[in-house]
Design a protein around this motif. Structure first.
Motif, short mmCIF file in Angstrom:
data_model
loop_
_atom_site.label_atom_id
_atom_site.label_comp_id
_atom_site.label_asym_id
_atom_site.label_seq_id
_atom_site.Cartn_x
_atom_site.Cartn_y
_atom_site.Cartn_z
N GLN A 1 0.84 -1.20 0.00
CA GLN A 1 0.00 0.00 0.00
C GLN A 1 0.88 1.25 0.00
N LEU A 2 1.92 1.24 0.80
CA LEU A 2 2.83 2.39 0.84
C LEU A 2 3.57 2.55 -0.49
N GLU A 3 3.93 1.43 -1.11
CA GLU A 3 4.61 1.51 -2.42
C GLU A 3 3.68 2.11 -3.47
N LEU A 4 2.41 1.71 -3.46
CA LEU A 4 1.46 2.23 -4.43
C LEU A 4 1.15 3.70 -4.18
N ALA A 5 1.22 4.12 -2.93
CA ALA A 5 0.92 5.51 -2.57
C ALA A 5 1.83 6.49 -3.30
N ARG A 6 2.99 6.03 -3.69
CA ARG A 6 3.91 6.89 -4.45
C ARG A 6 3.27 7.40 -5.73
N TRP A 7 2.34 6.63 -6.28
CA TRP A 7 1.73 6.95 -7.57
C TRP A 7 0.34 7.56 -7.41
N VAL A 8 -0.09 7.75 -6.18
CA VAL A 8 -1.41 8.35 -5.92
C VAL A 8 -1.21 9.82 -5.59
N SER A 9 -2.04 10.66 -6.18
CA SER A 9 -1.96 12.10 -5.88
C SER A 9 -3.35 12.62 -5.56
N GLU A 10 -3.36 13.83 -5.02
CA GLU A 10 -4.64 14.45 -4.63
C GLU A 10 -5.01 15.52 -5.65
N GLU A 11 -6.24 15.45 -6.11
CA GLU A 11 -6.76 16.45 -7.04
C GLU A 11 -7.13 17.73 -6.27
N ALA A 12 -7.43 18.79 -6.99
CA ALA A 12 -7.80 20.06 -6.36
C ALA A 12 -9.02 19.91 -5.45
N ASP A 13 -9.94 19.01 -5.81
CA ASP A 13 -11.14 18.82 -4.99
C ASP A 13 -10.92 17.86 -3.82
N GLY A 14 -9.67 17.40 -3.64
CA GLY A 14 -9.35 16.51 -2.52
C GLY A 14 -9.45 15.04 -2.85
N ALA A 15 -9.92 14.71 -4.05
CA ALA A 15 -10.07 13.30 -4.45
C ALA A 15 -8.70 12.69 -4.73
N ALA A 16 -8.50 11.45 -4.30
CA ALA A 16 -7.26 10.72 -4.57
C ALA A 16 -7.38 10.02 -5.92
N VAL A 17 -6.32 10.07 -6.71
CA VAL A 17 -6.30 9.40 -8.01
C VAL A 17 -4.98 8.66 -8.18
N LEU A 18 -5.06 7.52 -8.85
CA LEU A 18 -3.87 6.76 -9.22
C LEU A 18 -3.59 7.06 -10.68
N ARG A 19 -2.37 7.52 -10.95
CA ARG A 19 -1.97 7.82 -12.32
C ARG A 19 -1.21 6.61 -12.85
#
Length: 159
Positions: free
Chosen positions: A128-146
């Motif tokens: 989960q921590l490894e994948l978090a590297r690729w997750v970012s937060e959008e302006a509206d606060g939503a988390a997205v995986l790129r």
């Protein structure tokens, strides 16, 4: 001496919410045995869970989900800057590719996905921590995986 009929004996194991197997109060500490339990785990028509162990059908009480992600195999662009695909190594020892459209966050921030089999899997802490590297937060606060040039929302099961 009269022999006992053991054919009706039922063994019940428990898969806790952290992906550890137990028999009664005793943890199953053999990793090969735990892998076999995960590999054979199947849902019965009545919704209960079971697996075969040494030719005997054993019941399983599943507290959260029937599978756990043990490790990630990230495929990145040649420069290492972009995530192209994510392989999952499961508690059963099998591997499959992550369907990023099924990624979701549960209670306590635990990360889950849906496998090809339709079963849910929970990520152990390290993947989960490894994948978090690729997750970012959008302006509206939503988390997205790129991944592979696309953005996939990480839905929140708690909503």
């Amino acid at each position: 001496m009269k022999s006992r009929d053991l054919s009706k004996r039922v063994y019940t194991y428990r898969l806790d919410g952290n992906g550890r197997w137990h028999y009664g109060k005793n943890p199953v500490t053999d990793p090969d045995l735990a892998r076999d339990f995960f590999a054979g785990l199947q849902q019965e028509p009545d919704g209960s869970w079971s697996f075969l162990c040494e030719g005997e059908r054993c019941r399983a009480v599943v507290e959260d989900v029937p599978q756990f992600v043990e490790r990630l195999e990230a495929v990145t662009s040649p420069d290492g800057g972009a995530l192209e695909a994510v392989g999952l190594v499961l508690g059963s020892g099998t591997s499959e590719m992550l369907d990023p459209g099924t990624l979701r966050s549960g209670t306590g921030g635990a990360l889950y996905c849906t496998l090809k089999s339709g079963q849910s899997a929970r990520f152990h802490r390290l993947p989960q921590l490894e994948l978090a590297r690729w997750v970012s937060e959008e302006a509206d606060g939503a988390a997205v995986l790129r991944i592979a040039g696309r953005s996939f929302p990480v839905t929140d099961e708690k909503q």
